[in-house]
Structure formats: structure tokens, C-alpha cells
Design a protein around this motif. Structure first.
Motif, short mmCIF file in Angstrom:
data_model
loop_
_atom_site.label_atom_id
_atom_site.label_comp_id
_atom_site.label_asym_id
_atom_site.label_seq_id
_atom_site.Cartn_x
_atom_site.Cartn_y
_atom_site.Cartn_z
N GLU A 82 -33.17 -20.63 -32.30
CA GLU A 82 -33.66 -21.95 -32.66
C GLU A 82 -32.52 -22.94 -32.64
N VAL A 83 -32.85 -24.19 -32.38
CA VAL A 83 -31.87 -25.26 -32.42
C VAL A 83 -32.41 -26.36 -33.32
N TYR A 84 -31.55 -26.88 -34.16
CA TYR A 84 -31.88 -28.05 -34.98
C TYR A 84 -31.78 -29.27 -34.08
N THR A 85 -32.79 -30.14 -34.12
CA THR A 85 -32.81 -31.29 -33.24
C THR A 85 -33.00 -32.60 -34.00
N PRO A 86 -31.92 -33.32 -34.25
CA PRO A 86 -32.03 -34.63 -34.90
C PRO A 86 -32.93 -35.60 -34.13
N ALA A 87 -33.03 -35.45 -32.82
CA ALA A 87 -33.85 -36.36 -32.01
C ALA A 87 -35.32 -36.31 -32.42
N MET A 88 -35.74 -35.24 -33.07
CA MET A 88 -37.16 -35.09 -33.42
C MET A 88 -37.41 -35.23 -34.92
N GLU A 89 -36.42 -35.61 -35.70
CA GLU A 89 -36.56 -35.64 -37.16
C GLU A 89 -37.72 -36.50 -37.64
N ASP A 90 -37.98 -37.61 -36.99
CA ASP A 90 -39.04 -38.51 -37.45
C ASP A 90 -40.40 -38.19 -36.86
N HIS A 91 -40.47 -37.20 -36.01
CA HIS A 91 -41.74 -36.84 -35.38
C HIS A 91 -42.52 -35.91 -36.29
N PRO A 103 -40.69 -35.54 -46.75
CA PRO A 103 -40.77 -36.82 -46.02
C PRO A 103 -39.50 -37.65 -46.21
N GLY A 104 -39.01 -38.17 -45.13
CA GLY A 104 -37.77 -38.94 -45.15
C GLY A 104 -36.52 -38.08 -45.05
N ASN A 105 -36.70 -36.77 -45.15
CA ASN A 105 -35.56 -35.85 -45.08
C ASN A 105 -35.94 -34.59 -44.29
N TYR A 106 -36.67 -34.78 -43.20
CA TYR A 106 -37.10 -33.66 -42.39
C TYR A 106 -36.01 -33.20 -41.44
N LYS A 107 -36.05 -31.92 -41.14
CA LYS A 107 -35.24 -31.34 -40.07
C LYS A 107 -36.20 -30.56 -39.18
N VAL A 108 -36.08 -30.77 -37.89
CA VAL A 108 -36.95 -30.10 -36.93
C VAL A 108 -36.13 -29.08 -36.16
N TYR A 109 -36.70 -27.90 -36.00
CA TYR A 109 -36.08 -26.80 -35.27
C TYR A 109 -37.02 -26.37 -34.16
N CYS A 110 -36.49 -26.17 -32.96
CA CYS A 110 -37.29 -25.70 -31.83
C CYS A 110 -36.66 -24.44 -31.25
N LYS A 111 -37.51 -23.55 -30.80
CA LYS A 111 -37.03 -22.29 -30.23
C LYS A 111 -36.63 -22.45 -28.78
N TYR A 112 -35.78 -21.55 -28.35
CA TYR A 112 -35.39 -21.47 -26.95
C TYR A 112 -34.99 -20.03 -26.66
N GLN A 113 -34.98 -19.68 -25.38
CA GLN A 113 -34.42 -18.40 -24.96
C GLN A 113 -33.14 -18.69 -24.20
N VAL A 114 -32.19 -17.79 -24.37
CA VAL A 114 -30.94 -17.88 -23.61
C VAL A 114 -30.68 -16.53 -22.96
N PHE A 115 -30.43 -16.57 -21.67
CA PHE A 115 -30.05 -15.38 -20.92
C PHE A 115 -28.54 -15.44 -20.74
N LEU A 116 -27.85 -14.40 -21.25
CA LEU A 116 -26.41 -14.28 -21.08
C LEU A 116 -26.17 -13.24 -19.99
N PRO A 117 -25.41 -13.59 -18.96
CA PRO A 117 -25.31 -12.75 -17.76
C PRO A 117 -24.58 -11.43 -18.00
N PRO A 118 -24.73 -10.50 -17.07
CA PRO A 118 -23.98 -9.24 -17.15
C PRO A 118 -22.49 -9.55 -17.30
N GLY A 119 -21.85 -8.84 -18.22
CA GLY A 119 -20.42 -9.03 -18.44
C GLY A 119 -20.08 -10.07 -19.50
N TYR A 120 -21.07 -10.80 -20.00
CA TYR A 120 -20.80 -11.86 -20.99
C TYR A 120 -20.06 -11.32 -22.20
N PHE A 121 -20.47 -10.17 -22.70
CA PHE A 121 -19.86 -9.61 -23.91
C PHE A 121 -18.60 -8.80 -23.62
#
Length: 176
Positions: A31-40, A59-77
Motif C-alpha cells: 500500500e502507498v499513502y497518497t496525499p493527493a487523495m486526502e480530500d476525496h 473528517p479534515g484529517n483523512y489519510k488515503v492508502y491505495c494498493k499496488y503490486q511490485v515485481f522485483l526482477p530476478p537477482g534483486y535480493f
């Protein structure tokens, strides 16, 4: 990728999941916190709640979080290399998981292993049915969420090449 590899990392214990097998790619959901969406008001889009984007706080103090997937390539670790990033936007009716339905990350891993493309990171964010743009009539700032909040988060969290020339974006349907 750039830089020389250090010794392979080890698990830190204390509930930390084990590292994937050496040389394998890995697909993570985060998940990522997104200030751009706080008022939505997410309840407009998801009257019964949503598992992909959610709002916390009062209200007035919301934080919005949206999910995402991340693929880390072979050898990343197995190294401290930095990687370019491909952002893939889903289509109308899809979710951040849509690209994995097509085995996009698996195909990328096969191409990387075959030496046909250099290693890279893939990020697939959640975009609702918002056409990936800032809306004029409400506070849904989906473009800012991706271009500012998500990119900043990915660069801070993963070993990216944090410059414009090392980022690409693609999509299908509403994400194209």
C-alpha cells in the motif's frame, strides 16, 4: 542496472518473511499513502467500502492508502543494483492485480532470464474507474497520486534509478 553487488542479504528474523530463492523474481502487494487523495471521499466510489483504496482518520484529517503490486526482477535480493521502473495502468473494471492475470510479470521474468531484456521493476497501481486523471469536479487526484505520490514512494522504497529517463508508463483501455 548499475553498481557492484554486495554479499547476499539474509533474513532479519522477527517475523520478516524469508527472502525468495536466489535469482528469482518476486511479486509483492503493498500500500502507498497518497496525499493527493486526502480530500476525496472514497465512500463515493465505494459505498460499501473498498479493499483496494481506503481512507483512515477523521473528517479534515483523512489519510488515503491505495494498493499496488511490485515485481522485483530476478537477482534483486542478491545485489545492490538499481533498476528502471515500468508503471502499468489497468483498464476500466480492472484492479491493480489485472496485469498479473495476464502473467505480465512472469513473462517479464522469462525475458530477463533469457537475456532478451535488462532487469527492471514493474509497478501496477490501483486506479479505480477514474481514468488516471485529476477530476475537475471533486478531489479525486488520480494523476497526482501516480505521478507524484506513487513514484516518490517507489523511489524511496525500492532500488530504482530515480530519474525520468529510467521510468516508463503503459496501460490498457482507460490506462492507455
Amino acid at each position: 542496472p548499475t553498481s557492484a553487488p554486495p554479499p547476499a542479504p539474509t533474513s532479519t528474523g522477527g517475523g520478516t518473511p524469508p527472502l525468495p530463492p536466489a535469482g528469482r523474481g518476486v511479486l509483492l502487494t503493498r500500500e502507498v499513502y497518497t496525499p493527493a487523495m486526502e480530500d476525496h471521499d472514497m465512500s463515493i466510489d465505494y459505498p460499501g467500502g473498498d479493499e483496494h483504496c481506503h481512507r483512515e482518520g477523521t473528517p479534515g484529517n483523512y489519510k488515503v492508502y491505495c494498493k499496488y503490486q511490485v515485481f522485483l526482477p530476478p537477482g534483486y535480493f542478491d545485489s545492490n543494483l538499481r533498476y528502471p521502473v515500468l508503471y502499468l495502468l489497468h483498464g476500466w473494471g480492472g484492479t491493480f492485480e489485472e496485469w498479473s492475470w495476464f502473467d505480465t510479470q512472469g513473462i517479464a521474468e522469462d525475458l530477463i532470464r533469457a537475456g532478451e531484456v535488462p532487469p527492471f521493476i514493474i509497478v501496477t497501481p490501483e486506479g479505480d474507474k477514474a481514468y488516471w486523471m485529476n477530476h475537475y469536479n471533486d478531489s479525486a487526484h488520480w494523476a497526482d497520486y501516480v505521478a507524484i505520490d506513487l513514484v516518490r514512494h517507489i523511489d524511496a522504497t525500492y532500488r530504482t534509478l530515480p530519474r525520468r529517463e529510467s521510468r516508463a508508463i503503459g496501460g490498457l483501455s482507460m490506462g492507455a
